[in-house]
Design a protein around this motif. Sequence first.
Motif: not given
Length: 88
Positions: A2-3, A5, A39-40, A42-44, A46-47, A69, A71
């Motif tokens: 996992a990357e 956070a 965190d959420a 940025v994760r949102s 990533e896709d 976004d 990272r």
Amino acid sequence: MAETAITEKVVTKVADREGVPMTELGPPLYRAINPAALDALVRSFEDKQRAGSVEVAFAYNGYRVTVRDDRTVRIDDGTDDDSPETDE
């Protein structure tokens, strides 16, 4: 694997800039921004294939922190130096 956070990257970079361990950095990040929400966010993205289209900036421990976004984390101390520390 996992990357890391994005909030951990922020705290690590600010601690490095200050020359102190992360555990000695203060105030805590949550006093500046909601770490779980950052965190959420940025994760949102990533896709998505829109890297670099969104950034969040906030003040933390005397620095202006910009998180993109893609990272990228930028730490700016407010000086006129045009070479802020960036992590991709």
